[in-house]
Design a protein around this motif. Sequence first.
Motif, PDB file in Angstrom:
ATOM      1  N   GLY A 179       0.637  -0.802   0.410  1.00 18.55           N
ATOM      2  CA  GLY A 179      -0.193  -0.132  -0.057  1.00 18.55           C
ATOM      3  C   GLY A 179       0.766   1.427  -0.092  1.00 18.55           C
ATOM      4  N   HIS A 180       2.072   0.866   0.065  1.00 21.73           N
ATOM      5  CA  HIS A 180       3.121   2.056  -0.163  1.00 21.73           C
ATOM      6  C   HIS A 180       3.783   2.461  -1.508  1.00 21.73           C
ATOM      7  N   THR A 181       4.069   3.597  -2.003  1.00 22.62           N
ATOM      8  CA  THR A 181       4.244   4.355  -3.519  1.00 22.62           C
ATOM      9  C   THR A 181       5.554   4.454  -3.405  1.00 22.62           C
ATOM     10  N   TYR A 182       6.125   3.097  -4.765  1.00 19.77           N
ATOM     11  CA  TYR A 182       7.617   3.401  -3.752  1.00 19.77           C
ATOM     12  C   TYR A 182       8.110   3.868  -6.063  1.00 19.77           C
ATOM     13  N   HIS A 183       9.251   4.868  -5.969  1.00 17.43           N
ATOM     14  CA  HIS A 183      10.119   4.923  -6.898  1.00 17.43           C
ATOM     15  C   HIS A 183      11.232   4.275  -7.732  1.00 17.43           C
ATOM     16  N   LEU A 184      11.186   2.844  -8.432  1.00 18.25           N
ATOM     17  CA  LEU A 184      12.270   2.291  -8.307  1.00 18.25           C
ATOM     18  C   LEU A 184      12.949   2.561 -10.105  1.00 18.25           C
ATOM     19  N   ILE A 185      13.903   2.323  -9.936  1.00 18.56           N
ATOM     20  CA  ILE A 185      15.040   2.623 -10.961  1.00 18.56           C
ATOM     21  C   ILE A 185      15.539   0.898 -11.058  1.00 18.56           C
TER      22      ILE A 185
ATOM     23  N   TYR B 291      17.818  -3.891  -9.185  1.00 19.01           N
ATOM     24  CA  TYR B 291      16.271  -2.718  -8.960  1.00 19.01           C
ATOM     25  C   TYR B 291      17.020  -2.119  -7.725  1.00 19.01           C
ATOM     26  N   ARG B 292      16.594  -0.585  -7.728  1.00 20.40           N
ATOM     27  CA  ARG B 292      16.605  -0.600  -6.713  1.00 20.40           C
ATOM     28  C   ARG B 292      15.207   0.580  -6.291  1.00 20.40           C
ATOM     29  N   ALA B 293      15.117   0.823  -5.904  1.00 19.72           N
ATOM     30  CA  ALA B 293      13.219   1.584  -4.844  1.00 19.72           C
ATOM     31  C   ALA B 293      13.652   2.330  -3.418  1.00 19.72           C
ATOM     32  N   ALA B 294      12.508   3.185  -3.883  1.00 19.13           N
ATOM     33  CA  ALA B 294      12.597   3.920  -2.241  1.00 19.13           C
ATOM     34  C   ALA B 294      11.168   4.225  -1.991  1.00 19.13           C
TER      35      ALA B 294
ATOM     36  N   SER C  58      17.524   8.787  -3.347  1.00 16.61           N
ATOM     37  CA  SER C  58      16.210   8.308  -2.477  1.00 16.61           C
ATOM     38  C   SER C  58      16.259   6.880  -2.982  1.00 16.61           C
ATOM     39  N   ALA C  59      16.216   6.404  -4.575  1.00 19.46           N
ATOM     40  CA  ALA C  59      15.701   5.578  -4.896  1.00 19.46           C
ATOM     41  C   ALA C  59      16.766   4.837  -5.266  1.00 19.46           C
ATOM     42  N   LEU C  60      17.682   5.179  -5.945  1.00 17.72           N
ATOM     43  CA  LEU C  60      18.918   4.535  -6.117  1.00 17.72           C
ATOM     44  C   LEU C  60      19.856   3.919  -4.432  1.00 17.72           C
ATOM     45  N   LYS C  61      19.317   4.827  -3.032  1.00 16.43           N
ATOM     46  CA  LYS C  61      20.207   4.715  -2.313  1.00 16.43           C
ATOM     47  C   LYS C  61      18.839   3.457  -0.874  1.00 16.43           C
TER      48      LYS C  61
END
Length: 231
Positions: free
Chosen positions: A11-17, A103-106, A193-196
């Motif tokens: 239920g949380h929103t992520y930015h993924l790279i 993959y990276r995500a935050a 943020s996404a990468l780390k």
Amino acid sequence: MARLARLPLAGHTYHLIQRGNNRQAIVHDDEDRRHYLAALHECAATQKVAIHAYALMDNHVHLLLTPSTAEGMSRMMQSLGRRYVAWFNQKHGRIGTLWEGRYRAAVLEPAAYLLPAMRSIELNPVRAGLALNPEDYPWSSCQHHLGMRRDPLVTDHAQFWALGNTPFERDMLYRALLQEGGSEAERQLLVDSALKGWPLGSAQFLQKLSEQTQRPVTPRPRGRPAKAKAF
């Protein structure tokens, strides 16, 4: 340094790279792009992951998404990786991995970062010199958000709907956000943020996250703790 564990939260929103290995291309032509997005659509639907925005670039992809289960995002990406890489390798006569590690995500707090993240993702082709205007790039969610076409891959987030009461209002106000652009500092903040793997949000948002996981949600201060003074 130990690798930071992900925050698998429903239920949380992520930015993924996800990047190509050694920055190599993950798509070579439009057939590859169509196949990747079709596979993403099917894997997201199977794992009940809502895709709110995306930009498929030549050597990486940005996704803005909300999984309905804690395992949904990772299962979607695993399934997508197996399906797409096998197809891509067979088509292009190659072997081995396609991706630069995992993959990276935050996690993002939607009220503060959903629209900035959407804008940053959909401006990515312009920054890369692949399009003069974001809506000119056919391999992102921008045309959907400007009302130019209905993209079956996209599930609109409540924050996008809150822009206006009608589709025309939302399209107009979102176009204004795109034309306004985002600062380089904002873009770098979202990418870092996404990468780390560190969440972005208010103190209250981060506090609520910390109550849902054993993993730290903010970086620890660098250096050794200060010694207590003797009196």
